[in-house]
Design a protein around this motif. Structure first.
Motif, PDB file in Angstrom:
ATOM      1  N   GLY A 131      14.904  -3.283 -19.005  1.00  0.00           N
ATOM      2  CA  GLY A 131      16.198  -2.611 -18.888  1.00  0.00           C
ATOM      3  C   GLY A 131      16.868  -2.877 -17.550  1.00  0.00           C
ATOM      4  N   ALA A 132      17.456  -1.837 -16.981  1.00  0.00           N
ATOM      5  CA  ALA A 132      18.254  -1.965 -15.764  1.00  0.00           C
ATOM      6  C   ALA A 132      17.458  -1.595 -14.516  1.00  0.00           C
ATOM      7  N   VAL A 133      16.265  -2.110 -14.385  1.00  0.00           N
ATOM      8  CA  VAL A 133      15.467  -1.850 -13.184  1.00  0.00           C
ATOM      9  C   VAL A 133      16.128  -2.552 -12.003  1.00  0.00           C
ATOM     10  N   ASP A 134      16.291  -1.835 -10.902  1.00  0.00           N
ATOM     11  CA  ASP A 134      16.889  -2.393  -9.693  1.00  0.00           C
ATOM     12  C   ASP A 134      15.806  -3.094  -8.882  1.00  0.00           C
ATOM     13  N   LEU A 135      15.765  -4.421  -8.986  1.00  0.00           N
ATOM     14  CA  LEU A 135      14.732  -5.191  -8.297  1.00  0.00           C
ATOM     15  C   LEU A 135      14.929  -5.231  -6.780  1.00  0.00           C
ATOM     16  N   THR A 136      16.067  -4.722  -6.290  1.00  0.00           N
ATOM     17  CA  THR A 136      16.288  -4.679  -4.842  1.00  0.00           C
ATOM     18  C   THR A 136      15.814  -3.358  -4.224  1.00  0.00           C
ATOM     19  N   ASP A 137      15.473  -2.386  -5.065  1.00  0.00           N
ATOM     20  CA  ASP A 137      14.969  -1.097  -4.586  1.00  0.00           C
ATOM     21  C   ASP A 137      13.624  -1.338  -3.888  1.00  0.00           C
ATOM     22  N   PRO A 138      13.452  -0.876  -2.634  1.00  0.00           N
ATOM     23  CA  PRO A 138      12.198  -1.119  -1.905  1.00  0.00           C
ATOM     24  C   PRO A 138      10.945  -0.642  -2.642  1.00  0.00           C
ATOM     25  N   ALA A 139      11.012   0.484  -3.338  1.00  0.00           N
ATOM     26  CA  ALA A 139       9.842   0.978  -4.075  1.00  0.00           C
ATOM     27  C   ALA A 139       9.512   0.048  -5.244  1.00  0.00           C
ATOM     28  N   VAL A 140      10.530  -0.476  -5.886  1.00  0.00           N
ATOM     29  CA  VAL A 140      10.327  -1.432  -6.986  1.00  0.00           C
ATOM     30  C   VAL A 140       9.753  -2.726  -6.432  1.00  0.00           C
ATOM     31  N   THR A 141      10.296  -3.184  -5.333  1.00  0.00           N
ATOM     32  CA  THR A 141       9.821  -4.414  -4.702  1.00  0.00           C
ATOM     33  C   THR A 141       8.344  -4.298  -4.342  1.00  0.00           C
ATOM     34  N   THR A 142       7.944  -3.155  -3.830  1.00  0.00           N
ATOM     35  CA  THR A 142       6.538  -2.941  -3.471  1.00  0.00           C
ATOM     36  C   THR A 142       5.643  -3.032  -4.708  1.00  0.00           C
ATOM     37  N   ALA A 143       6.061  -2.393  -5.803  1.00  0.00           N
ATOM     38  CA  ALA A 143       5.273  -2.432  -7.043  1.00  0.00           C
ATOM     39  C   ALA A 143       5.205  -3.841  -7.616  1.00  0.00           C
ATOM     40  N   VAL A 144       6.315  -4.552  -7.578  1.00  0.00           N
ATOM     41  CA  VAL A 144       6.349  -5.923  -8.104  1.00  0.00           C
ATOM     42  C   VAL A 144       5.503  -6.845  -7.232  1.00  0.00           C
ATOM     43  N   ASP A 145       5.588  -6.689  -5.917  1.00  0.00           N
ATOM     44  CA  ASP A 145       4.770  -7.514  -5.011  1.00  0.00           C
ATOM     45  C   ASP A 145       3.279  -7.299  -5.259  1.00  0.00           C
ATOM     46  N   ALA A 146       2.893  -6.046  -5.500  1.00  0.00           N
ATOM     47  CA  ALA A 146       1.484  -5.744  -5.774  1.00  0.00           C
ATOM     48  C   ALA A 146       1.048  -6.380  -7.092  1.00  0.00           C
ATOM     49  N   ALA A 147       1.901  -6.326  -8.105  1.00  0.00           N
ATOM     50  CA  ALA A 147       1.577  -6.942  -9.399  1.00  0.00           C
ATOM     51  C   ALA A 147       1.488  -8.459  -9.262  1.00  0.00           C
ATOM     52  N   GLU A 148       2.376  -9.023  -8.486  1.00  0.00           N
ATOM     53  CA  GLU A 148       2.336 -10.484  -8.284  1.00  0.00           C
ATOM     54  C   GLU A 148       1.068 -10.883  -7.537  1.00  0.00           C
ATOM     55  N   ALA A 149       0.675 -10.114  -6.534  1.00  0.00           N
ATOM     56  CA  ALA A 149      -0.574 -10.399  -5.815  1.00  0.00           C
ATOM     57  C   ALA A 149      -1.769 -10.301  -6.754  1.00  0.00           C
ATOM     58  N   GLU A 150      -1.758  -9.282  -7.618  1.00  0.00           N
ATOM     59  CA  GLU A 150      -2.846  -9.109  -8.587  1.00  0.00           C
ATOM     60  C   GLU A 150      -2.944 -10.299  -9.532  1.00  0.00           C
ATOM     61  N   ILE A 151      -1.811 -10.744 -10.016  1.00  0.00           N
ATOM     62  CA  ILE A 151      -1.814 -11.854 -10.977  1.00  0.00           C
ATOM     63  C   ILE A 151      -2.259 -13.157 -10.316  1.00  0.00           C
ATOM     64  N   ARG A 152      -1.834 -13.373  -9.077  1.00  0.00           N
ATOM     65  CA  ARG A 152      -2.237 -14.605  -8.379  1.00  0.00           C
ATOM     66  C   ARG A 152      -3.720 -14.565  -8.051  1.00  0.00           C
ATOM     67  N   ASP A 153      -4.229 -13.395  -7.653  1.00  0.00           N
ATOM     68  CA  ASP A 153      -5.670 -13.240  -7.389  1.00  0.00           C
ATOM     69  C   ASP A 153      -6.481 -13.480  -8.658  1.00  0.00           C
ATOM     70  N   ALA A 154      -5.988 -13.003  -9.787  1.00  0.00           N
ATOM     71  CA  ALA A 154      -6.728 -13.110 -11.055  1.00  0.00           C
ATOM     72  C   ALA A 154      -6.959 -14.559 -11.471  1.00  0.00           C
ATOM     73  N   VAL A 155      -6.057 -15.442 -11.081  1.00  0.00           N
ATOM     74  CA  VAL A 155      -6.210 -16.847 -11.475  1.00  0.00           C
ATOM     75  C   VAL A 155      -6.540 -17.757 -10.304  1.00  0.00           C
ATOM     76  N   GLY A 156      -6.804 -17.156  -9.133  1.00  0.00           N
ATOM     77  CA  GLY A 156      -7.234 -17.947  -7.988  1.00  0.00           C
ATOM     78  C   GLY A 156      -6.136 -18.703  -7.259  1.00  0.00           C
ATOM     79  N   LEU A 157      -4.903 -18.229  -7.371  1.00  0.00           N
ATOM     80  CA  LEU A 157      -3.799 -18.875  -6.652  1.00  0.00           C
ATOM     81  C   LEU A 157      -3.566 -18.168  -5.327  1.00  0.00           C
ATOM     82  N   PRO A 158      -3.109 -18.901  -4.316  1.00  0.00           N
ATOM     83  CA  PRO A 158      -2.797 -18.241  -3.042  1.00  0.00           C
ATOM     84  C   PRO A 158      -1.603 -17.305  -3.220  1.00  0.00           C
ATOM     85  N   ARG A 159      -1.564 -16.278  -2.396  1.00  0.00           N
ATOM     86  CA  ARG A 159      -0.448 -15.316  -2.444  1.00  0.00           C
ATOM     87  C   ARG A 159       0.771 -15.866  -1.797  1.00  0.00           C
TER      88      ARG A 159
END
Length: 170
Positions: free
Chosen positions: A142-170
């Motif tokens: 939907g209309a999630v504001d990707l510029t919101d700092p709290a959203v950015t923090t959650a997305v960054d954590a998910a991206e770090a998790e996904i990169r760790d899961a497949v062995g890619l650098p952050r």
């Protein structure tokens, strides 16, 4: 009516309009009710209109849903919009949608869903582009504001998790 009575192969003139890159090939094609042709190739989804050809790499497709009653494939794009492809017959719809699903799934390596502070979801996917290169993709609900700092923090954590899961650098 025989099973394949209305089914036709992609005409040579339509095939010539495709922008197939080296190593690409047609997997499935069918004519739509509006006279356009839709083609699933190894690397992209092609819609051949009267005047132009829309070519979209599979990593631009978030997914799709086939309504067997109306023979309508609703394509969900990663940027949030949808397109509808209406097939004139069931065999064409089923055959094409199977190739469609396989190609979308092939482009997805791993997915993590982040729940942001307002309860909405953001999907972070590790995908393959049409050359096989891996990249992360953020697909908000939907209309999630990707510029919101709290959203950015959650997305960054998910991206770090996904990169760790497949062995890619952050």
């Amino acid at each position: 009516m025989p099973l394949f009575s209305r089914r036709r192969r992609l005409p040579a003139a339509e095939r010539a309009r495709l922008d197939l890159l080296p190593g690409d090939s047609v997997l499935a094609s069918t004519e739509l009710v509006d006279g356009q042709w839709v083609v699933a190739s190894r690397r992209a989804l092609h819609v051949l209109g009267a005047a132009e050809v829309a070519r979209s790499p599979w990593c631009d497709v978030d997914g799709g849903t086939l309504d067997p009653t109306t023979r309508t494939l609703t394509v969900r794009w990663v940027w949030g919009s949808t397109s509808r492809l209406v097939f004139p017959e069931e065999p064409g719809a089923r055959t094409f949608s199977q190739a469609f699903r396989e190609r979308v799934q092939q482009s997805v390596v791993h997915v993590v869903t982040a729940v942001v502070p307002d309860g909405r979801r953001v999907k972070v996917a590790l995908r393959r582009d049409e050359d096989g290169e891996l990249f992360t993709q953020v697909i908000p609900d939907g209309a999630v504001d990707l510029t919101d700092p709290a959203v950015t923090t959650a997305v960054d954590a998910a991206e770090a998790e996904i990169r760790d899961a497949v062995g890619l650098p952050r």
